[in-house]
Design an enzyme around this catalytic site. Sequence first.
Site, PDB file in Angstrom:
ATOM      1  N   CYS A   1       0.816  -1.227   0.000  1.00  0.00           N
ATOM      2  CA  CYS A   1       0.000   0.000   0.000  1.00  0.00           C
ATOM      3  C   CYS A   1       0.847   1.274   0.000  1.00  0.00           C
ATOM      4  CB  CYS A   1      -0.939   0.018   1.207  1.00  0.00           C
ATOM      5  SG  CYS A   1      -2.061  -1.365   1.203  1.00  0.00           S
TER       6      CYS A   1
ATOM      7  N   HIS B   1      -3.642   7.115   1.370  1.00  0.00           N
ATOM      8  CA  HIS B   1      -3.940   5.800   0.794  1.00  0.00           C
ATOM      9  C   HIS B   1      -5.338   5.408   1.261  1.00  0.00           C
ATOM     10  CE1 HIS B   1      -4.153   1.601   0.159  1.00  0.00           C
ATOM     11  NE2 HIS B   1      -3.958   1.293   1.430  1.00  0.00           N
TER      12      HIS B   1
ATOM     13  N   ASN C   1      -9.986  -0.704  -1.430  1.00  0.00           N
ATOM     14  CA  ASN C   1      -8.549  -0.485  -1.245  1.00  0.00           C
ATOM     15  C   ASN C   1      -7.818  -1.064  -2.460  1.00  0.00           C
ATOM     16  OD1 ASN C   1      -5.846  -0.714  -0.524  1.00  0.00           O
ATOM     17  ND2 ASN C   1      -6.254  -1.364   1.573  1.00  0.00           N
TER      18      ASN C   1
HETATM   19  C1  LIG Z   1     -11.182  -5.739   8.940  1.00  0.00           C
HETATM   20  C2  LIG Z   1     -11.983  -4.737   9.759  1.00  0.00           C
HETATM   21  C3  LIG Z   1     -12.897  -3.951   8.841  1.00  0.00           C
HETATM   22  C4  LIG Z   1     -12.836  -5.524  10.768  1.00  0.00           C
HETATM   23  O1  LIG Z   1     -13.526  -4.576  11.535  1.00  0.00           O
HETATM   24  P1  LIG Z   1     -13.640  -4.801  13.091  1.00  0.00           P
HETATM   25  O2  LIG Z   1     -14.363  -3.611  13.628  1.00  0.00           O
HETATM   26  O3  LIG Z   1     -12.314  -5.131  13.632  1.00  0.00           O
HETATM   27  O4  LIG Z   1     -14.556  -6.032  13.126  1.00  0.00           O
HETATM   28  P2  LIG Z   1     -15.496  -6.403  14.320  1.00  0.00           P
HETATM   29  O5  LIG Z   1     -14.668  -6.779  15.500  1.00  0.00           O
HETATM   30  O6  LIG Z   1     -16.536  -5.382  14.535  1.00  0.00           O
HETATM   31  O7  LIG Z   1     -16.201  -7.663  13.745  1.00  0.00           O
HETATM   32  C5  LIG Z   1     -15.524  -8.829  13.602  1.00  0.00           C
HETATM   33  C6  LIG Z   1     -16.581  -9.870  13.299  1.00  0.00           C
HETATM   34  O8  LIG Z   1     -17.053  -9.627  11.954  1.00  0.00           O
HETATM   35  C7  LIG Z   1     -16.861 -10.796  11.184  1.00  0.00           C
HETATM   36  N1  LIG Z   1     -16.539 -10.411   9.832  1.00  0.00           N
HETATM   37  C8  LIG Z   1     -15.323 -10.278   9.265  1.00  0.00           C
HETATM   38  N2  LIG Z   1     -15.449  -9.911   7.991  1.00  0.00           N
HETATM   39  C9  LIG Z   1     -16.756  -9.808   7.733  1.00  0.00           C
HETATM   40  C10 LIG Z   1     -17.510  -9.488   6.595  1.00  0.00           C
HETATM   41  N3  LIG Z   1     -16.927  -9.174   5.422  1.00  0.00           N
HETATM   42  N4  LIG Z   1     -18.847  -9.477   6.684  1.00  0.00           N
HETATM   43  C11 LIG Z   1     -19.470  -9.788   7.831  1.00  0.00           C
HETATM   44  N5  LIG Z   1     -18.812 -10.128   8.953  1.00  0.00           N
HETATM   45  C12 LIG Z   1     -17.463 -10.124   8.899  1.00  0.00           C
HETATM   46  C13 LIG Z   1     -15.737 -11.534  11.866  1.00  0.00           C
HETATM   47  O9  LIG Z   1     -15.793 -12.906  11.568  1.00  0.00           O
HETATM   48  C14 LIG Z   1     -16.031 -11.275  13.321  1.00  0.00           C
HETATM   49  O10 LIG Z   1     -17.066 -12.115  13.733  1.00  0.00           O
HETATM   50  P3  LIG Z   1     -17.096 -12.726  15.245  1.00  0.00           P
HETATM   51  O11 LIG Z   1     -17.183 -11.530  16.144  1.00  0.00           O
HETATM   52  O12 LIG Z   1     -18.323 -13.569  15.236  1.00  0.00           O
HETATM   53  O13 LIG Z   1     -15.822 -13.473  15.389  1.00  0.00           O
HETATM   54  C15 LIG Z   1     -11.053  -3.774  10.555  1.00  0.00           C
HETATM   55  O14 LIG Z   1     -10.322  -4.508  11.504  1.00  0.00           O
HETATM   56  C16 LIG Z   1     -10.132  -2.996   9.680  1.00  0.00           C
HETATM   57  O15 LIG Z   1     -10.564  -2.121   8.960  1.00  0.00           O
HETATM   58  N6  LIG Z   1      -8.818  -3.254   9.749  1.00  0.00           N
HETATM   59  C17 LIG Z   1      -7.851  -2.610   8.891  1.00  0.00           C
HETATM   60  C18 LIG Z   1      -7.947  -3.206   7.523  1.00  0.00           C
HETATM   61  C19 LIG Z   1      -7.147  -2.460   6.502  1.00  0.00           C
HETATM   62  O16 LIG Z   1      -7.358  -1.305   6.294  1.00  0.00           O
HETATM   63  N7  LIG Z   1      -6.227  -3.154   5.855  1.00  0.00           N
HETATM   64  C20 LIG Z   1      -5.439  -2.604   4.829  1.00  0.00           C
HETATM   65  C21 LIG Z   1      -4.397  -1.707   5.389  1.00  0.00           C
HETATM   66  S1  LIG Z   1      -3.476  -1.009   4.124  1.00  0.00           S
END
Ligand SMILES: CC(C)(COP(=O)(O)OP(=O)(O)OC[C@H]1O[C@@H](n2cnc3c(N)ncnc32)[C@H](O)[C@@H]1OP(=O)(O)O)[C@@H](O)C(=O)NCCC(=O)NCCS
Length: 332
Positions: free
Chosen positions: A114, A259, A289
């Site tokens: 990224c 980004h 992304n």
């Molecule tokens: C990935 C991300 C969106 C997850 O959000 P989060 O707020 O941490 O997620 P939450 O804790 O609210 O929810 C997690 C739950 O959603 C579920 N889940 C994951 N992806 C899902 C999807 N696409 N749809 C529905 N549910 C999903 C998980 O299995 C988990 O379920 P559980 O609680 O039963 O185990 C977040 O962590 C994030 O944005 N991280 C950075 C990602 C990023 O930007 N990466 C690139 C960097 S360059």
Amino acid sequence: MRRSRILGLGKALPDRVVSNFDLEKLMDTSDEWIRQRSGIAERRHVVPGRETTSGLAVKAAKAALDDAGVEARDLDLIVAATLNPDYFFPGIGVFVQEALGCDTIGALDLRTQCTGFIYGLSVADQFIRTGTYERVLVVGAEIQSTALDFSTRGRDVAVLFGDGAGAAVVGASEDEDRGILDTRLHSEGKYAKELWLEAPSAMIPRHEELAEGLTPRWYPAMNGRRVFTHAVRRFTEAIGEGLEATGFKPADIGLLVPHQANLRITEAIGKALELAPEQVYSNIHRYGNTTAASIPIALTEAVEEGRIAAGDLVVLAAFGSGFTWGSAVIRW
Ligand SMILES: CC(C)(COP(=O)(O)OP(=O)(O)OC[C@H]1O[C@@H](n2cnc3c(N)ncnc32)[C@H](O)[C@@H]1OP(=O)(O)O)[C@@H](O)C(=O)NCCC(=O)NCCS
């Protein structure tokens, strides 16, 4: 002092629009979950086999050359950033060189995910400031969709990423007050496995790796929470460092083009730096992304939308797999 500046910008996006509702049909997810957690409404996916990473790079590069009024034969160097090249080797830079019909100029690939465009811009800036080269093409291009797991098992990653390319032609600035004022680059390999793609790997003989079949190692894996907290911290630090080095304050920023990782990350950075909403650019709702392509696509659209004018202070920043992060401060 000789400076470099962005002479032209371009983008290329596959025609195929994949909405959150389309993804609902493939995995257990929802439009509401994706929008709330990331701000993404849709992304673009290539038709597999029909478009290549280098092909997207070439389209974006041609648009940037047109915008700059520069001929491909006048380029001195190609810097290409991608995490999913056409082939394991060589990189896409050489295919861009061939397709553009450039002279036998240098073409290098950057693998900083990224942060690829920021690293590329910094490389171009060094070559131009030292007087080694006059015009450098920096292109970020990604096809993520062919490497994602669209079953429920891969949903945390698959919903976030999209395909696309963006490019900038960087050249010498005739005005020493305008152009790239500063770039900052960082990495922290301790966290490499928090966002990575393990296979194919040079550590395992090919026949053994293939005998194992399509296991989760063949899909990108991410510790979302950890990536999120590091991203907010490092984005904010890198922007602060760039501003400090150039003697500016957050209030001086005309437009921050981060980004496009996640709208919540962008909002957290804006809050940490006390930026007004109009100081921050976002188009993640349209493309998700697109890793190394996201900044040049966003910059192209910000200029098209009239969000950047000559003389504005434009700040670019990125964070991603590696972990890698960095920033660029530009007087437009
Ligand atoms: C990935 C991300 C969106 C997850 O959000 P989060 O707020 O941490 O997620 P939450 O804790 O609210 O929810 C997690 C739950 O959603 C579920 N889940 C994951 N992806 C899902 C999807 N696409 N749809 C529905 N549910 C999903 C998980 O299995 C988990 O379920 P559980 O609680 O039963 O185990 C977040 O962590 C994030 O944005 N991280 C950075 C990602 C990023 O930007 N990466 C690139 C960097 S360059």
